[in-house]
Design a protein around this motif. Structure first.
Motif, PDB file in Angstrom:
ATOM      1  N   LEU A  90       8.714  -4.437  -5.528  1.00 32.05           N
ATOM      2  CA  LEU A  90       9.186  -4.533  -4.150  1.00 32.05           C
ATOM      3  C   LEU A  90       8.175  -3.946  -3.177  1.00 32.05           C
ATOM      4  O   LEU A  90       7.822  -4.577  -2.171  1.00 32.05           O
ATOM      5  N   VAL A  91       7.708  -2.740  -3.479  1.00 30.52           N
ATOM      6  CA  VAL A  91       6.811  -2.025  -2.572  1.00 30.52           C
ATOM      7  C   VAL A  91       5.369  -2.517  -2.675  1.00 30.52           C
ATOM      8  O   VAL A  91       4.648  -2.563  -1.669  1.00 30.52           O
ATOM      9  N   GLY A  92       4.970  -2.880  -3.884  1.00 32.78           N
ATOM     10  CA  GLY A  92       3.571  -3.244  -4.095  1.00 32.78           C
ATOM     11  C   GLY A  92       3.258  -4.715  -3.904  1.00 32.78           C
ATOM     12  O   GLY A  92       2.097  -5.071  -3.655  1.00 32.78           O
ATOM     13  N   GLU A  93       4.287  -5.579  -4.023  1.00 31.71           N
ATOM     14  CA  GLU A  93       4.023  -7.019  -3.962  1.00 31.71           C
ATOM     15  C   GLU A  93       4.883  -7.740  -2.921  1.00 31.71           C
ATOM     16  O   GLU A  93       4.357  -8.387  -2.009  1.00 31.71           O
ATOM     17  N   ASP A  94       6.200  -7.637  -3.075  1.00 33.55           N
ATOM     18  CA  ASP A  94       7.091  -8.450  -2.244  1.00 33.55           C
ATOM     19  C   ASP A  94       7.022  -8.078  -0.769  1.00 33.55           C
ATOM     20  O   ASP A  94       6.790  -8.946   0.089  1.00 33.55           O
TER      21      ASP A  94
END
Length: 208
Positions: A181-185
């Motif tokens: 969630l934090v690193g990609e989305d």
């Protein structure tokens, strides 16, 4: 097992809010025409009954909002987001407690993201939002999104492993989902909204 659904849209807030009282019957027709395809794609959780949607949309565009309408009008955002704006993506988050990430983002030095995640957006009228709307819509203008992108770019995802107690339900099984969630989305969605010159609308639905 409970799940939470998170959908992201690049939208102009004024375009959505100006629908109230707009008499825009074209919008009603466009939105109704998208129900079948969006439902088939699994993109709609609630706006699936054309008769109910038609009634709610007509209340919206005539400005005759029903204060007693069950669940208000926020459930229409899953349909209006891709109609008025641009869908950026969606994910399924397992379990409950994803609203608790607001506190985690604050602890991790991501204040603008925490504000985006935890502050409900007032729809269909600007002003004070309900304390606990569901589905839970949040919105950030492009200026705030630039700050979110900068925060995420400087974030060390190792903090997620170090602070398991801050994850939804304090569950280490959520580490992988939070990292994605934090690193990609979120970076991809923020970048997509900025690229479109619009704000970012997030709609969380399903189990809290």
């Amino acid at each position: 097992m409970a799940e939470q659904y998170l959908s992201a849209y690049a939208v102009d807030a004024d375009a959505l809010l100006s629908l109230v009282g707009s008499r825009d019957e074209d919008l009603v027709r466009q939105a109704l025409g998208r129900i079948e395809d969006l439902t088939a794609a699994g993109a709609l959780l609630r706006a699936t009954e054309p008769a109910e949607v038609r009634t709610a949309l007509r209340e919206l565009v005539t400005g005759r909002l029903d204060p007693d309408r069950p669940a208000g009008y926020t459930w229409l955002l899953e349909l209006l987001g891709p109609t008025v704006g641009e869908p950026l993506g969606s994910i399924v988050l397992p379990g409950r407690g994803w609203d608790e990430l607001t506190e985690a983002f604050v602890a991790w030095g991501l204040p603008t993201l925490a504000e985006l995640w935890g502050r409900p957006w007032a729809f269909p009228r600007a002003g004070a939002a309900p304390d606990d709307p569901w589905p839970f819509p949040t919105f950030a203008e492009p200026g705030a999104l630039a700050a979110v992108l900068a925060e995420l770019a400087g974030f060390d995802t190792g903090r997620i492993h170090d602070d398991v107690e801050l994850l939804p339900g304090g569950d280490e099984d959520a580490i992988e989902e939070v990292e994605a969630l934090v690193g990609e989305d979120l970076p991809a969605w923020v970048d997509g909204a900025l690229g479109a010159g619009r704000g970012l609308l997030l709609v969380r639905d399903g189990g809290r």
